[in-house]
Design a protein around this motif. Sequence first.
Motif, PDB file in Angstrom:
ATOM      1  N   LEU A  26       0.828  -1.206   0.000  1.00  0.00           N
ATOM      2  CA  LEU A  26       0.000   0.000   0.000  1.00  0.00           C
ATOM      3  C   LEU A  26       0.861   1.254   0.000  1.00  0.00           C
ATOM      4  CD1 LEU A  26      -2.811   1.192   0.052  1.00  0.00           C
ATOM      5  CD2 LEU A  26      -2.807   0.990   2.533  1.00  0.00           C
ATOM      6  N   THR A  30       1.283  -7.849   8.481  1.00  0.00           N
ATOM      7  CA  THR A  30       0.075  -8.219   7.736  1.00  0.00           C
ATOM      8  C   THR A  30      -0.033  -9.717   7.463  1.00  0.00           C
ATOM      9  OG1 THR A  30       1.268  -7.713   5.694  1.00  0.00           O
ATOM     10  CG2 THR A  30      -0.115  -5.971   6.605  1.00  0.00           C
ATOM     11  N   LYS A  58      -5.525  -5.248  14.839  1.00  0.00           N
ATOM     12  CA  LYS A  58      -5.928  -4.136  13.971  1.00  0.00           C
ATOM     13  C   LYS A  58      -7.190  -3.464  14.514  1.00  0.00           C
ATOM     14  CE  LYS A  58      -4.511  -2.924  10.592  1.00  0.00           C
ATOM     15  NZ  LYS A  58      -3.498  -1.869  10.335  1.00  0.00           N
ATOM     16  N   LYS A  88       2.249  -9.198  -1.456  1.00  0.00           N
ATOM     17  CA  LYS A  88       2.462 -10.398  -0.641  1.00  0.00           C
ATOM     18  C   LYS A  88       1.209 -11.282  -0.630  1.00  0.00           C
ATOM     19  CE  LYS A  88       5.378  -7.886   2.648  1.00  0.00           C
ATOM     20  NZ  LYS A  88       5.332  -7.079   3.872  1.00  0.00           N
ATOM     21  N   TYR A 111      -4.140 -11.140  14.269  1.00  0.00           N
ATOM     22  CA  TYR A 111      -3.982 -10.027  13.315  1.00  0.00           C
ATOM     23  C   TYR A 111      -5.216  -9.131  13.373  1.00  0.00           C
ATOM     24  CZ  TYR A 111      -4.025  -7.344   8.990  1.00  0.00           C
ATOM     25  OH  TYR A 111      -4.120  -6.306   8.078  1.00  0.00           O
ATOM     26  N   VAL A 136       0.598   3.704   8.406  1.00  0.00           N
ATOM     27  CA  VAL A 136       0.185   2.723   7.386  1.00  0.00           C
ATOM     28  C   VAL A 136       0.674   1.308   7.691  1.00  0.00           C
ATOM     29  CG1 VAL A 136       0.339   2.137   4.924  1.00  0.00           C
ATOM     30  CG2 VAL A 136       0.149   4.531   5.617  1.00  0.00           C
TER      31      VAL A 136
END
Length: 299
Positions: free
Chosen positions: A13, A69, A135, A166, A131, A65
């Motif tokens: 990103l 991930t 977040k 990825k 994860y 950002v």
Amino acid sequence: MKKIYMAGVGGMLGEAFYKQFKGDYELRCSDIDVNEEWLSYLDFREEQSYRKEILAFNPDFLFHVGAHTDLEYCELHEKDAYETNTRSVEYAVSISNDLNIPLLYVSTAGIFDGKKDVYDETDQPNPLGHYARSKYLGEIYVQEHAKDFIICRAGWMMGAGMKKDKKFIKKIIKQIVDGEKVLHIVNDKLGTPTYTQDFASNVKLLIEKKQRGLFNMVCGGFTGRLEVAHELIQLLGLRDSVKVKEVTSEFFAEEYFAERPECERLLNNRLDDLGLNIMRDWRIALKEYLADYYPSIVK
Ligand SMILES: NC(=O)c1ccc[n+]([C@@H]2O[C@H](COP(=O)([O-])OP(=O)(O)OC[C@H]3O[C@@H](n4cnc5c(N)ncnc54)[C@H](OP(=O)(O)O)[C@@H]3O)[C@@H](O)[C@H]2O)c1
């Protein structure tokens, strides 16, 4: 020119953010992986370094950002997952509050439990793994403590090509490039692809229009992994030579052991309501992505 500090933009990103903003804003960009000449080193888990960097640049916006991930990594490295994906967001909130500047936080469609067919901004998240939880905790912290913020939730990200992508599209393309003739694709995962370039442009529009708050920000059209794989093969002109074998997620249970929602389809209701939804249909975005980043393999 207004100034933006972008933290953790060495990935998929980040490449799009840099590309979409660089002509119109003065940027300072950092990551722990310094893989471009426009990046400098910053580990945003180190609060004092993070604060020092931002104060020295004195930006008009802070974009937080980066994240871990990889869902499996987050399951295996819980402490690092929360330090990277949640604690660092708390630092970003504190720094942006002190400077009285808006904070952009990038969240994910993966914070939902997948029991519904589609999710808008009013739906209650219920994250399944570390994860997603890390977040979502970041999101909550921003909503409760940031004085001025934009949160944008992305779906299945595609972008940045072979070097940095990825995720799903790159994994499939890699198999094809490696000569695989049968692709095993799950038929039980639904979502909304999100082209990084569209996402970065739409964030830019929100900033230009001085919008704030929580936004779902995914490409148009509802789909699933299976349909995306078929579309990809079709766009690459490989329908006759590469076959898709449908499997369930059970097939990948060992490799992808982190729990994933069955459905993470988002609706961009707030963007639609404001007339600011410039996210294109996922098929159009995928076609452009392949043409721009994989020209040698598009027939
Ligand atoms: N990829 C998706 O499908 C997806 C979907 C929804 C939302 N998002 C969100 O979108 C944002 C951007 O993700 P992405 O797709 O660009 O992921 P990415 O390609 O993995 O990029 C993330 C970048 O953050 C860096 N990073 C990790 N820990 C850091 C730290 N402590 N300090 C500074 N940088 C650090 C990573 O470095 P290393 O590679 O060295 O770890 C990587 O360069 C993330 O917040 C992610 O949660 C992603």
